[in-house]
Design an enzyme around this catalytic site. Structure first.
Site, mmCIF file in Angstrom:
data_model
loop_
_atom_site.group_PDB
_atom_site.id
_atom_site.type_symbol
_atom_site.label_atom_id
_atom_site.label_comp_id
_atom_site.label_asym_id
_atom_site.label_seq_id
_atom_site.Cartn_x
_atom_site.Cartn_y
_atom_site.Cartn_z
ATOM 1 N N GLY A 46 25.739 -25.889 -6.030
ATOM 2 C CA GLY A 46 24.870 -25.193 -5.907
ATOM 3 C C GLY A 46 24.433 -26.258 -4.558
ATOM 4 O O GLY A 46 24.773 -26.429 -3.634
ATOM 5 N N GLN A 51 18.742 -29.080 2.235
ATOM 6 C CA GLN A 51 19.719 -29.602 2.488
ATOM 7 C C GLN A 51 20.545 -28.810 3.134
ATOM 8 O O GLN A 51 22.073 -28.934 3.958
ATOM 9 C CB GLN A 51 21.354 -28.927 1.480
ATOM 10 N N CYS A 89 26.849 -34.318 -4.875
ATOM 11 C CA CYS A 89 26.127 -33.757 -3.979
ATOM 12 C C CYS A 89 27.268 -33.906 -2.509
ATOM 13 O O CYS A 89 27.616 -33.839 -2.194
ATOM 14 C CB CYS A 89 24.997 -34.415 -3.993
ATOM 15 N N LEU A 90 26.458 -32.257 -1.912
ATOM 16 C CA LEU A 90 27.514 -31.782 -0.998
ATOM 17 C C LEU A 90 26.505 -32.721 0.019
ATOM 18 O O LEU A 90 27.000 -32.881 1.175
ATOM 19 C CB LEU A 90 27.147 -30.125 -0.416
ATOM 20 N N HIS A 131 19.453 -30.724 -10.960
ATOM 21 C CA HIS A 131 20.345 -31.460 -9.323
ATOM 22 C C HIS A 131 19.784 -30.894 -8.492
ATOM 23 O O HIS A 131 18.745 -31.338 -7.811
ATOM 24 C CB HIS A 131 21.462 -31.346 -9.398
ATOM 25 N N GLU A 132 19.456 -29.715 -8.467
ATOM 26 C CA GLU A 132 19.161 -28.529 -7.347
ATOM 27 C C GLU A 132 17.741 -28.640 -7.074
ATOM 28 O O GLU A 132 16.934 -28.928 -6.038
ATOM 29 C CB GLU A 132 19.409 -27.056 -6.874
ATOM 30 N N HIS A 135 16.249 -31.602 -5.459
ATOM 31 C CA HIS A 135 15.922 -31.492 -4.357
ATOM 32 C C HIS A 135 15.274 -30.942 -3.630
ATOM 33 O O HIS A 135 14.472 -31.583 -2.820
ATOM 34 C CB HIS A 135 17.587 -30.566 -3.650
#
Ligand code: ZN
Length: 161
Positions: A46, A51, A89-90, A131-132, A135
């Site tokens: 995701g 991000q 997380c990226l 999670h997304e 953000h």
């Protein structure tokens, strides 16, 4: 097609609230394409627009590698149960932590043609949706971590969000 630079924790853009998308412009289409490319390139499941430095309510998710969802102006409309497990997380490379999320999540979002649809999932998909969407409100999973963050050695095929 382009790979965008992924912002990392400490970058103030990751703590900001994102704005709703009003219409799908060519720039938005290009952004969504780039977000998918960037997510796949990074082996993520995701990616949220902040991000890649864009404060818009856009998320891409693909937990299988062949079933991408594009979520524009998404909202969680139903949650059920609980799951506790590792999350990454990226924007926080090389780390993982234990987070409790709902076991089941239903959300509604607009697709790339601004058509409203529902997305519903368990396990990793439920976790990725939560999670997304966090953000988009400037929240990172580290705020919810139980205990310490762990170092992870990224294996081939491993997934981050
Ligand atoms: Zn993330």
């Amino acid at each position: 097609m382009a790979i965008r630079n992924i912002r990392e924790i400490g970058d103030p853009i990751l703590e900001k609230n994102c704005k709703e998308v009003k219409e799908i412009t060519p720039r938005i289409r290009e952004l969504v394409e780039d977000m998918l490319d960037t997510m796949y390139e990074a082996n993520g499941v995701g990616l949220a627009a902040p991000q890649v430095g864009i404060l818009k309510r856009i998320v891409v998710i693909d937990v299988t590698g062949e079933d991408p969802y594009i979520l524009i102006n998404p909202k969680i409309i139903e949650t059920d149960g609980e799951q506790t497990g590792p999350e990454g997380c990226l924007s926080i490379p090389g780390k993982s932590g234990i987070v409790t999320r709902p076991a089941h999540v239903k959300a509604q979002a607009y697709d790339i043609n601004m058509k409203l649809y529902e997305i519903e999932g368990d396990e990793l998909l439920a976790r990725a949706i939560c999670h997304e969407l966090d953000h988009l409100d400037g929240h990172l999973y580290v705020e919810k971590v139980e205990g310490e963050l762990h170092d992870v050695v990224q294996q081939e095929g491993e997934e981050e969000e």
